[in-house]
Design an enzyme around this catalytic site. Structure first.
Site, PDB file in Angstrom:
ATOM      1  N   ASP A 178       7.575 -14.820   9.202  1.00 61.08           N
ATOM      2  CA  ASP A 178       8.106 -15.162   7.874  1.00 61.08           C
ATOM      3  C   ASP A 178       9.129 -16.279   8.063  1.00 61.08           C
ATOM      4  O   ASP A 178       9.316 -16.779   9.191  1.00 61.08           O
ATOM      5  CB  ASP A 178       8.709 -13.933   7.174  1.00 61.08           C
ATOM      6  CG  ASP A 178       8.488 -13.988   5.654  1.00 61.08           C
ATOM      7  OD1 ASP A 178       8.952 -14.964   5.041  1.00 61.08           O
ATOM      8  OD2 ASP A 178       7.848 -13.088   5.103  1.00 61.08           O
ATOM      9  N   HIS A 229       6.040 -18.993   3.313  1.00 64.92           N
ATOM     10  CA  HIS A 229       6.790 -18.112   4.226  1.00 64.92           C
ATOM     11  C   HIS A 229       6.759 -18.624   5.664  1.00 64.92           C
ATOM     12  O   HIS A 229       6.744 -17.819   6.608  1.00 64.92           O
ATOM     13  CB  HIS A 229       6.254 -16.675   4.144  1.00 64.92           C
ATOM     14  CG  HIS A 229       6.599 -15.976   2.852  1.00 64.92           C
ATOM     15  ND1 HIS A 229       7.795 -15.333   2.652  1.00 64.92           N
ATOM     16  CD2 HIS A 229       5.905 -15.852   1.694  1.00 64.92           C
ATOM     17  CE1 HIS A 229       7.822 -14.825   1.425  1.00 64.92           C
ATOM     18  NE2 HIS A 229       6.683 -15.132   0.818  1.00 64.92           N
ATOM     19  N   ASP A 246       0.925 -15.174   0.140  1.00 65.26           N
ATOM     20  CA  ASP A 246       1.738 -14.886  -1.050  1.00 65.26           C
ATOM     21  C   ASP A 246       2.819 -15.937  -1.259  1.00 65.26           C
ATOM     22  O   ASP A 246       3.259 -16.594  -0.319  1.00 65.26           O
ATOM     23  CB  ASP A 246       2.406 -13.508  -0.908  1.00 65.26           C
ATOM     24  CG  ASP A 246       3.290 -13.426   0.327  1.00 65.26           C
ATOM     25  OD1 ASP A 246       2.868 -13.913   1.389  1.00 65.26           O
ATOM     26  OD2 ASP A 246       4.411 -12.894   0.226  1.00 65.26           O
ATOM     27  N   GLU A 247       3.241 -16.046  -2.499  1.00 61.15           N
ATOM     28  CA  GLU A 247       4.445 -16.783  -2.900  1.00 61.15           C
ATOM     29  C   GLU A 247       4.549 -18.164  -2.265  1.00 61.15           C
ATOM     30  O   GLU A 247       5.625 -18.583  -1.836  1.00 61.15           O
ATOM     31  CB  GLU A 247       5.705 -15.960  -2.539  1.00 61.15           C
ATOM     32  CG  GLU A 247       5.759 -14.630  -3.252  1.00 61.15           C
ATOM     33  CD  GLU A 247       6.961 -13.789  -2.855  1.00 61.15           C
ATOM     34  OE1 GLU A 247       7.597 -13.235  -3.769  1.00 61.15           O
ATOM     35  OE2 GLU A 247       7.252 -13.656  -1.652  1.00 61.15           O
ATOM     36  N   TRP A 283      -0.299  -6.567  -4.637  1.00 63.45           N
ATOM     37  CA  TRP A 283       1.141  -6.259  -4.588  1.00 63.45           C
ATOM     38  C   TRP A 283       1.852  -6.560  -5.893  1.00 63.45           C
ATOM     39  O   TRP A 283       2.810  -5.895  -6.245  1.00 63.45           O
ATOM     40  CB  TRP A 283       1.814  -6.997  -3.422  1.00 63.45           C
ATOM     41  CG  TRP A 283       2.068  -8.473  -3.631  1.00 63.45           C
ATOM     42  CD1 TRP A 283       1.177  -9.487  -3.427  1.00 63.45           C
ATOM     43  CD2 TRP A 283       3.288  -9.088  -4.061  1.00 63.45           C
ATOM     44  NE1 TRP A 283       1.757 -10.698  -3.711  1.00 63.45           N
ATOM     45  CE2 TRP A 283       3.060 -10.483  -4.099  1.00 63.45           C
ATOM     46  CE3 TRP A 283       4.547  -8.596  -4.414  1.00 63.45           C
ATOM     47  CZ2 TRP A 283       4.047 -11.398  -4.486  1.00 63.45           C
ATOM     48  CZ3 TRP A 283       5.534  -9.505  -4.795  1.00 63.45           C
ATOM     49  CH2 TRP A 283       5.272 -10.884  -4.827  1.00 63.45           C
ATOM     50  N   TYR A 325       6.673  -0.223  -3.318  1.00 66.76           N
ATOM     51  CA  TYR A 325       7.620  -1.051  -2.562  1.00 66.76           C
ATOM     52  C   TYR A 325       8.835  -0.203  -2.218  1.00 66.76           C
ATOM     53  O   TYR A 325       9.789  -0.090  -3.000  1.00 66.76           O
ATOM     54  CB  TYR A 325       7.986  -2.308  -3.363  1.00 66.76           C
ATOM     55  CG  TYR A 325       7.095  -3.475  -3.007  1.00 66.76           C
ATOM     56  CD1 TYR A 325       5.742  -3.275  -2.738  1.00 66.76           C
ATOM     57  CD2 TYR A 325       7.591  -4.774  -2.904  1.00 66.76           C
ATOM     58  CE1 TYR A 325       4.915  -4.324  -2.387  1.00 66.76           C
ATOM     59  CE2 TYR A 325       6.762  -5.839  -2.549  1.00 66.76           C
ATOM     60  CZ  TYR A 325       5.432  -5.602  -2.301  1.00 66.76           C
ATOM     61  OH  TYR A 325       4.614  -6.629  -1.945  1.00 66.76           O
ATOM     62  N   ASP A 355      11.100  -0.691  -0.222  1.00 61.86           N
ATOM     63  CA  ASP A 355      12.356  -1.391   0.092  1.00 61.86           C
ATOM     64  C   ASP A 355      13.282  -1.403  -1.129  1.00 61.86           C
ATOM     65  O   ASP A 355      14.474  -1.659  -0.993  1.00 61.86           O
ATOM     66  CB  ASP A 355      12.092  -2.830   0.562  1.00 61.86           C
ATOM     67  CG  ASP A 355      11.362  -3.674  -0.474  1.00 61.86           C
ATOM     68  OD1 ASP A 355      10.437  -3.152  -1.135  1.00 61.86           O
ATOM     69  OD2 ASP A 355      11.705  -4.861  -0.626  1.00 61.86           O
TER      70      ASP A 355
HETATM   71  C1  ACM Z   1       5.122  -9.878  -1.215  1.00 61.31           C
HETATM   72  O1  ACM Z   1       5.838  -8.914  -1.535  1.00 61.31           O
HETATM   73  N1  ACM Z   1       5.574 -11.121  -1.326  1.00 61.31           N
HETATM   74  C2  ACM Z   1       3.784  -9.686  -0.713  1.00 61.31           C
END
Ligand code: ACM
Length: 630
Positions: A195, A269, A346-347, A413, A438, A440
């Site tokens: 990441d 990332h 992602d993102e 996700w 999630y 976290d």
């Molecule tokens: C993610 O939570 N960006 C996969």
């Protein structure tokens, strides 16, 4: 008279079996289980019978029993106290088992070692919690209740992800995380290895990925509120796994019937990769450093896409990017025997792509009409590379954007919509929606928990149903919890955030839908707390804290409501800065919070004993969470 006696016996037996049913606390809940009165006591000398093909499991079992109970263990076919057998029963599948505990002892049957292993996890949950100790325990009643279990999982993919980039966890800590998963019959460990904040896997042909990319300036504090380190500040925080470490972790997981899915998160990332090899980005002259937790993304975005102030994406127009990623996957593929490799996806901030003359020229050359098609081009190239290593590709749900080919699988996700869309396009799906899985996100009252950007109560996690209405269930590989580590500074805290919500995800992933029940689950969770204590695993007790919500009414008054997440809690509060106890005001429903109150102080009790932690919620925080005008 006779009838009365019979009735008495019947009542006693049903009473006993009720007692047993109460003490039997298995998570995830088995497929089928009956209990009856009676306990089997492990003898002083425990005879085990097992096929030689199960040696690894039986050695672990024997070592555990010897070390923790102090009993002797020997092997014989003659009247074993623990009897393991391999059978051929299509109904049990590859991971199912039967477990009978009766006067003769413990009998386990399965089609293969996976089932034997999962049965042993169940047996440990039936033993006193002390079995989870690592040394000789001062417990004498090594007894297990009489049960008759036929068990098998609902889903073949019961995953948990750990992010080792945002914070680094040593190999030993990763092994502990895997041990914690195995107790609850998880079978997929998704290892988020790269990441913006660190590249964590040795790639021999690209040594800078770890010599540079694994290290950053050390910071404490709240993620994305951290000051940006000067470029010349020594990069002292980090670490990575050598390929030998990786092999050890994969073998350790395999011995616990857990497959490991590596994730290399590209094209976004990728700040760590760009720091190691800046020419892979569209801003090759930028003085990159591995991100230390300081904010560099604009999450609100530009043109509907997240935007990066520092380029953390790879340049899709640069052939070197594909050449380097080919090297990465060439080395990764043989380390991980599992069929899937995860490529993230992602993102990805596309603002630097949009600004890049190289990317613009490349779009013309390749006939790509918009930036989404560029992302899709990149994903297709990844899929070709990953397939060429004999693996299938998986990615986060963004990989659907612009179209997805062949046997690529999608991990949903951003809620469940990506999973639904992927399944409609006939792709295999793993469900890990942030709204439910999630782990976290903070799990209790925000003012009493470490701050993360969102909250998620275990009750919501438990309520999740992974197969969306109208979707072919065979396309849903399974269910997964994700543990991102932005705010996890060490393993103890990672455990605190993982458990007990990880129990909720385990039950959703393994148990039949109709066997799930929140009230009985929470009672089982309380018994698991004893087991987690014995295993020295940290966990959160947030379920004992009330859910505190507020609303503004039309007169502008603040209305507070407090509800127990679990049943049976009595919630007490003060509004005058006094520490509350069970003689303070008891919450019986919504009430108005007078204007001059500074804070609401709250405590929960059960059966006259304090059970929740003491909460002190400032007025400002209560106003901020007010949801709507009545
Ligand atoms: C993610 O939570 N960006 C996969």
């Amino acid at each position: 008279m006779k009838l009365n006696k019979l009735l008495l016996i019947a009542l006693t037996i049903s009473g006993l079996s009720k007692l047993n049913a109460q003490t039997v606390s298995i998570i995830p809940e088995p497929f089928q289980m009956t209990t009856r009165a009676g306990l089997f006591t492990l003898p002083k000398s425990i005879a085990i019978n097992a096929p030689s093909t199960a040696n690894a499991i039986v050695d672990e079992m024997a070592n555990k029993l010897r070390t923790v109970t102090g009993k002797t263990v020997y092997f014989t076919k003659n009247k074993p106290a623990i009897d393991l057998q391999i059978i051929n029963d299509a109904n049990l599948g590859t991971e199912g088992y039967t477990l009978d505990i009766n006067e003769k002892g413990i009998q386990i049957k399965a089609n293969g070692n996976a089932g034997l292993f999962f049965a042993w996890q169940t047996v440990q949950q039936l033993l006193p919690a002390a079995i989870y100790g690592k040394t000789l325990q001062n417990t004498t009643n090594w007894q297990v209740p009489f049960v008759n279990i036929l068990d098998k999982p609902r889903f073949g993919w019961r995953g948990m992800m750990l992010d080792v980039s945002r914070h680094f966890f040593t190999k030993g800590e990763v092994l502990t995380f895997i041990d914690d998963m195995a107790r609850y019959k998880y079978n997929r460990f998704h290892w988020h290895l790269t990441d913006d904040q660190g590249w964590r896997i040795e790639i021999k042909s690209l040594p800078k990925l770890t010599s540079v990319g694994a290290w950053r300036a050390e910071r404490k504090g709240k993620w994305m509120n951290i000051t940006t380190p000067p470029i010349d500040e020594p990069k002292t925080y980090g670490g990575f796994y050598t390929q030998e470490d990786i092999k050890e972790v994969v073998a350790y997981a395999k011995a616990r019937f857990i497959e490991v899915i590596p994730e290399v998160d590209v094209p976004g990332h990728s700040m760590a990769m760009n720091t190691a090899y800046p020419f892979l980005s569209t801003t090759p002259d930028y003085p990159f450093q591995v991100n230390a937790g300081d904010e560099f993304m604009d999450w609100e975005g530009i043109n509907g896409h997240v935007a990066a102030r520092i380029d953390n994406s790879l340049d899709p127009s640069n052939e070197k990017v594909y050449e380097y990623l080919d090297k990465v996957f060439t080395e990764i593929a043989p380390l991980f025997p599992f069929e899937y490799i995860h490529m993230g996806g992602d993102e990805n901030a596309k603002n630097n792509w949009e600004k890049s003359p190289n990317v613009q020229a490349f779009m013309k050359r390749e006939g790509l009409k918009n930036i989404t098609e560029v992302q899709s081009y990149f994903v297709r190239r990844m899929q070709k590379i990953i397939n060429s290593k004999g693996k299938k590709m998986m990615g986060w749900d963004e990989i659907l954007e612009g179209g997805l080919d062949g046997d690529a699988a999608v991990m949903s996700w951003r809620g469940v919509k990506g999973g639904i869309e992927a399944a409609k396009q006939n792709h295999k799906v793993v469900m890990s929606p942030n709204d439910y899985n999630y782990i976290d996100f903070y799990q209790g009252e925000i003012t009493a928990e470490g701050k993360v950007y969102r909250g998620l109560r275990m009750k919501t996690t438990y309520s999740y149903e992974p197969v969306p209405d109208g979707i072919d269930p065979t396309l849903i590989l399974g269910n997964q919890a994700n543990q991102w580590s932005e705010q996890l500074f060490d393993l103890r805290y990672a455990q605190y955030m993982t458990w007990p919500r990880g129990l909720a995800v385990a039950e959703t992933s393994w148990s039949p839908k109709e066997k799930k029940n929140w009230n009985s689950f929470t009672k089982k969770v309380e018994q698991q707390f004893e087991k987690l204590d014995a295993a020295n695993v940290r966990y959160a007790r947030s379920m004992y804290d009330p859910i505190v919500t507020t609303q503004l009414n039309s007169k502008g008054e603040l209305i507070v409501n407090m509800e127990g997440e679990i049943e049976g809690l009595d919630i007490y509060y003060t509004m005058n800065d006094q520490m509350p106890d069970n003689y303070s005001s008891k919450c019986t429903g919504p009430f108005v919070l007078p204007e001059d109150v500074l804070s609401l102080r709250i405590i929960s009790y059960r059966d006259g004993k304090q059970i929740g932690k003491y909460l002190n919620i400032p007025m400002e925080a209560l106003k901020k969470r007010a949801v709507k005008v009545l």
